[in-house]
Motif scaffolding. Structure first.
Motif, PDB file in Angstrom:
ATOM      1  N   LEU A  23       0.827  -1.215   0.000  1.00  0.00           N
ATOM      2  CA  LEU A  23       0.000   0.000   0.000  1.00  0.00           C
ATOM      3  C   LEU A  23       0.857   1.259   0.000  1.00  0.00           C
ATOM      4  N   GLN A  24       1.989   1.233   0.685  1.00  0.00           N
ATOM      5  CA  GLN A  24       2.874   2.397   0.688  1.00  0.00           C
ATOM      6  C   GLN A  24       3.509   2.602  -0.679  1.00  0.00           C
ATOM      7  N   ILE A  25       3.866   1.528  -1.360  1.00  0.00           N
ATOM      8  CA  ILE A  25       4.489   1.638  -2.681  1.00  0.00           C
ATOM      9  C   ILE A  25       3.466   2.101  -3.702  1.00  0.00           C
ATOM     10  N   LEU A  26       2.299   1.468  -3.705  1.00  0.00           N
ATOM     11  CA  LEU A  26       1.263   1.824  -4.675  1.00  0.00           C
ATOM     12  C   LEU A  26       0.556   3.100  -4.257  1.00  0.00           C
ATOM     13  N   GLY A  27       0.244   3.171  -2.972  1.00  0.00           N
ATOM     14  CA  GLY A  27      -0.260   4.387  -2.358  1.00  0.00           C
ATOM     15  C   GLY A  27      -1.547   4.960  -2.893  1.00  0.00           C
ATOM     16  N   ALA A  28      -1.504   5.525  -4.054  1.00  0.00           N
ATOM     17  CA  ALA A  28      -2.623   6.298  -4.572  1.00  0.00           C
ATOM     18  C   ALA A  28      -3.844   5.430  -4.856  1.00  0.00           C
ATOM     19  N   LYS A  29      -5.001   6.038  -4.681  1.00  0.00           N
ATOM     20  CA  LYS A  29      -6.285   5.354  -4.867  1.00  0.00           C
ATOM     21  C   LYS A  29      -6.417   4.725  -6.256  1.00  0.00           C
ATOM     22  N   TRP A  30      -5.913   5.403  -7.275  1.00  0.00           N
ATOM     23  CA  TRP A  30      -6.109   4.973  -8.657  1.00  0.00           C
ATOM     24  C   TRP A  30      -4.902   4.242  -9.238  1.00  0.00           C
ATOM     25  N   ALA A  31      -3.946   3.886  -8.407  1.00  0.00           N
ATOM     26  CA  ALA A  31      -2.695   3.284  -8.882  1.00  0.00           C
ATOM     27  C   ALA A  31      -2.921   2.015  -9.700  1.00  0.00           C
ATOM     28  N   PHE A  32      -3.834   1.162  -9.259  1.00  0.00           N
ATOM     29  CA  PHE A  32      -4.069  -0.095  -9.967  1.00  0.00           C
ATOM     30  C   PHE A  32      -4.580   0.159 -11.388  1.00  0.00           C
ATOM     31  N   LEU A  33      -5.500   1.130 -11.522  1.00  0.00           N
ATOM     32  CA  LEU A  33      -6.031   1.449 -12.852  1.00  0.00           C
ATOM     33  C   LEU A  33      -4.946   2.006 -13.765  1.00  0.00           C
ATOM     34  N   VAL A  34      -4.102   2.874 -13.219  1.00  0.00           N
ATOM     35  CA  VAL A  34      -3.024   3.466 -14.015  1.00  0.00           C
ATOM     36  C   VAL A  34      -2.039   2.390 -14.450  1.00  0.00           C
ATOM     37  N   LEU A  35      -1.651   1.529 -13.528  1.00  0.00           N
ATOM     38  CA  LEU A  35      -0.714   0.449 -13.873  1.00  0.00           C
ATOM     39  C   LEU A  35      -1.310  -0.473 -14.922  1.00  0.00           C
ATOM     40  N   GLU A  36      -2.575  -0.812 -14.754  1.00  0.00           N
ATOM     41  CA  GLU A  36      -3.227  -1.692 -15.726  1.00  0.00           C
ATOM     42  C   GLU A  36      -3.260  -1.040 -17.111  1.00  0.00           C
ATOM     43  N   GLU A  37      -3.548   0.242 -17.163  1.00  0.00           N
ATOM     44  CA  GLU A  37      -3.611   0.948 -18.448  1.00  0.00           C
ATOM     45  C   GLU A  37      -2.232   1.029 -19.099  1.00  0.00           C
ATOM     46  N   LEU A  38      -1.200   1.276 -18.306  1.00  0.00           N
ATOM     47  CA  LEU A  38       0.156   1.391 -18.858  1.00  0.00           C
ATOM     48  C   LEU A  38       0.729   0.043 -19.284  1.00  0.00           C
ATOM     49  N   LEU A  39       0.096  -1.052 -18.865  1.00  0.00           N
ATOM     50  CA  LEU A  39       0.512  -2.370 -19.359  1.00  0.00           C
ATOM     51  C   LEU A  39       0.278  -2.476 -20.860  1.00  0.00           C
ATOM     52  N   ASN A  40      -0.612  -1.631 -21.400  1.00  0.00           N
ATOM     53  CA  ASN A  40      -0.879  -1.603 -22.843  1.00  0.00           C
ATOM     54  C   ASN A  40       0.217  -0.884 -23.618  1.00  0.00           C
ATOM     55  N   GLY A  41       1.141  -0.258 -22.907  1.00  0.00           N
ATOM     56  CA  GLY A  41       2.239   0.457 -23.562  1.00  0.00           C
ATOM     57  C   GLY A  41       2.303   1.905 -23.112  1.00  0.00           C
ATOM     58  N   PRO A  42       3.379   2.602 -23.487  1.00  0.00           N
ATOM     59  CA  PRO A  42       3.567   4.002 -23.106  1.00  0.00           C
ATOM     60  C   PRO A  42       2.410   4.875 -23.594  1.00  0.00           C
ATOM     61  N   LEU A  48      -3.910   8.832 -21.355  1.00  0.00           N
ATOM     62  CA  LEU A  48      -4.237   8.129 -20.111  1.00  0.00           C
ATOM     63  C   LEU A  48      -5.550   8.651 -19.537  1.00  0.00           C
ATOM     64  N   GLN A  49      -5.688   9.958 -19.552  1.00  0.00           N
ATOM     65  CA  GLN A  49      -6.888  10.568 -18.987  1.00  0.00           C
ATOM     66  C   GLN A  49      -8.146  10.130 -19.746  1.00  0.00           C
ATOM     67  N   ARG A  50      -8.053  10.047 -21.060  1.00  0.00           N
ATOM     68  CA  ARG A  50      -9.200   9.572 -21.850  1.00  0.00           C
ATOM     69  C   ARG A  50      -9.505   8.107 -21.548  1.00  0.00           C
ATOM     70  N   ASN A  51      -8.457   7.313 -21.419  1.00  0.00           N
ATOM     71  CA  ASN A  51      -8.632   5.877 -21.203  1.00  0.00           C
ATOM     72  C   ASN A  51      -9.105   5.536 -19.792  1.00  0.00           C
ATOM     73  N   ILE A  52      -8.799   6.403 -18.851  1.00  0.00           N
ATOM     74  CA  ILE A  52      -9.249   6.209 -17.462  1.00  0.00           C
ATOM     75  C   ILE A  52     -10.087   7.419 -17.081  1.00  0.00           C
ATOM     76  N   SER A  53     -11.169   7.619 -17.769  1.00  0.00           N
ATOM     77  CA  SER A  53     -11.963   8.846 -17.620  1.00  0.00           C
ATOM     78  C   SER A  53     -12.584   9.018 -16.240  1.00  0.00           C
ATOM     79  N   ILE A  54     -12.647   7.944 -15.459  1.00  0.00           N
ATOM     80  CA  ILE A  54     -13.212   8.032 -14.117  1.00  0.00           C
ATOM     81  C   ILE A  54     -12.309   8.839 -13.176  1.00  0.00           C
ATOM     82  N   VAL A  55     -11.014   8.943 -13.517  1.00  0.00           N
ATOM     83  CA  VAL A  55     -10.039   9.615 -12.662  1.00  0.00           C
ATOM     84  C   VAL A  55      -9.939  11.091 -13.054  1.00  0.00           C
ATOM     85  N   LYS A  56     -10.104  11.958 -12.067  1.00  0.00           N
ATOM     86  CA  LYS A  56      -9.992  13.405 -12.306  1.00  0.00           C
ATOM     87  C   LYS A  56      -8.536  13.772 -12.588  1.00  0.00           C
TER      88      LYS A  56
END
Length: 124
Positions: A23-42, A48-56
């Protein structure tokens, strides 16, 4: 992210807990979504914002900074006009893919059945 700092301090009291360390390493509430999205590539920030539109916007910025600080995300700046910034996973970030897959298996088995039915209807 004051709430995050407070949670991390509480977590430190449970020294040796691997969940707290994650939890300290990942920390942020949306970290899992960001990591999952970046698995698709840079991706660039707006992508990123369009692909994870739920995140402000500010939350995405904070999450990316936190993940970069903890060595999971690489921020690369290209000297263009205007400046182009691209985010990608580091080796450490890519290695988290196995954990995400296991979480996906778990939610497939134990997740909210109503939500699963609604999601299945959208993909049909």
């Amino acid at each position: 992210m004051d709430e995050l700092a407070s949670d991390n301090n509480n977590c430190k009291e449970k020294a040796g807990s691997s969940i707290c360390e994650v939890l300290q390493i990942l920390g942020a509430k949306w970290a899992f979504l960001v990591l999952e999205e970046l698995l698709n590539g840079p991706q660039r920030f707006n992508q990123l914002q369009r692909n994870i539109s739920i995140v402000k916007t500010q939350s995405l910025t904070d999450t990316l900074r936190h993940l970069e600080k903890n060595g999971l995300v690489l921020r690369k700046v290209f000297p263009t006009v205007p400046v182009t910034v691209e985010y990608s996973l580091t080796e450490k970030g890519s290695d988290f893919q196995a954990a995400l897959k296991e979480m996906d298996k778990w939610v497939q088995k134990w997740g909210n059945p109503v939500q699963a039915i609604e999601s299945a209807g959208k993909t049909l």
